[in-house]
Design a protein around this motif. Structure first.
Motif, mmCIF file in Angstrom:
data_model
loop_
_atom_site.group_PDB
_atom_site.id
_atom_site.type_symbol
_atom_site.label_atom_id
_atom_site.label_comp_id
_atom_site.label_asym_id
_atom_site.label_seq_id
_atom_site.Cartn_x
_atom_site.Cartn_y
_atom_site.Cartn_z
ATOM 1 N N ASP A 33 0.840 -1.189 0.000
ATOM 2 C CA ASP A 33 0.000 0.000 0.000
ATOM 3 C C ASP A 33 0.881 1.247 0.000
ATOM 4 O O ASP A 33 1.866 1.327 0.739
ATOM 5 C CB ASP A 33 -0.885 -0.040 1.253
ATOM 6 N N SER A 34 0.521 2.243 -0.785
ATOM 7 C CA SER A 34 1.350 3.448 -0.905
ATOM 8 C C SER A 34 1.381 4.280 0.373
ATOM 9 O O SER A 34 2.238 5.143 0.524
ATOM 10 C CB SER A 34 0.859 4.310 -2.078
ATOM 11 N N THR A 35 0.474 4.042 1.310
ATOM 12 C CA THR A 35 0.491 4.776 2.578
ATOM 13 C C THR A 35 1.428 4.126 3.594
ATOM 14 O O THR A 35 1.653 4.687 4.662
ATOM 15 C CB THR A 35 -0.918 4.872 3.195
ATOM 16 N N TRP A 36 1.951 2.961 3.271
ATOM 17 C CA TRP A 36 2.852 2.264 4.192
ATOM 18 C C TRP A 36 4.279 2.745 3.969
ATOM 19 O O TRP A 36 4.708 2.940 2.825
ATOM 20 C CB TRP A 36 2.802 0.762 3.953
ATOM 21 N N GLU A 37 5.001 2.908 5.059
ATOM 22 C CA GLU A 37 6.422 3.237 4.942
ATOM 23 C C GLU A 37 7.194 1.937 4.725
ATOM 24 O O GLU A 37 6.930 0.938 5.376
ATOM 25 C CB GLU A 37 6.907 3.921 6.210
#
Length: 175
Positions: A3-7
């Motif tokens: 997911d693009s919100t995960w670092e």
């Protein structure tokens, strides 16, 4: 697929091992407190005499409260542990971790699951046409051990485990 919100932190390959650390967004416990959890992915090129069980014991042997659990039938050589540690994260229910180990040998057609299809441009029949090959994905010829760990706590275990399970079952391809 992450997911693009995960670092995502990717560490250098060293000592025959690569490491990814994933920090998904925080989850709220029943009291509304925002709690962090992490997912670690370790990939190690195995030595000839090394076993998956021995590799995983490096990580789980320090926990007295651990048990093997059924987790997935996605891979034939898979070992899973559920771990409780009340000395960790005491203010949020104690540590609740999962360690999944997968052993994979090189497949008959390495990289095939990871290749991107390419449509060749149309040329003209009366000329020589040149095409540039796409990047090829490859893997080590030896067996590889994968250790995937959810480091969380009891307060958000149900939520974090659901995310971890979905990541393993639907988003990770281990070849």
């Amino acid at each position: 697929m992450v997911d693009s919100t995960w670092e995502l932190s990717i560490y250098d390959y060293a000592k025959r091992q690569g490491v990814f650390i994933i920090n998904p967004p925080t989850l709220k416990n029943k009291k509304g407190k925002e709690i962090h959890y992490t997912i670690a992915l370790l990939m190690k090129v195995a030595d000839n005499n090394e076993t998956l069980e021995n590799y995983l014991s490096i990580f789980v042997s320090k926990y007295p409260d651990k048990k093997k659990i059924p987790f997935s039938d996605k891979y034939d050589k898979l070992i899973a542990y559920e771990i409780h540690d009340k000395t960790m994260y005491q203010d949020i229910g104690g540590g609740h971790l999962y360690m999944i180990g997968v052993e994979r040998k090189m497949p008959d057609y390495p990289g095939l699951l990871l290749e991107s299809p390419v449509t060749l441009p149309k040329g003209t029949s009366d000329q020589v046409n040149y095409y540039t090959a796409s990047d090829s994905k490859n893997r080590f010829k030896e067996k590889i051990f994968y250790a995937i760990m959810l480091d969380g706590c009891e307060d958000i275990n149900e939520q974090s485990f659901a995310i971890f399970k979905t990541l393993f079952d639907k988003q990770i391809i281990i070849e």
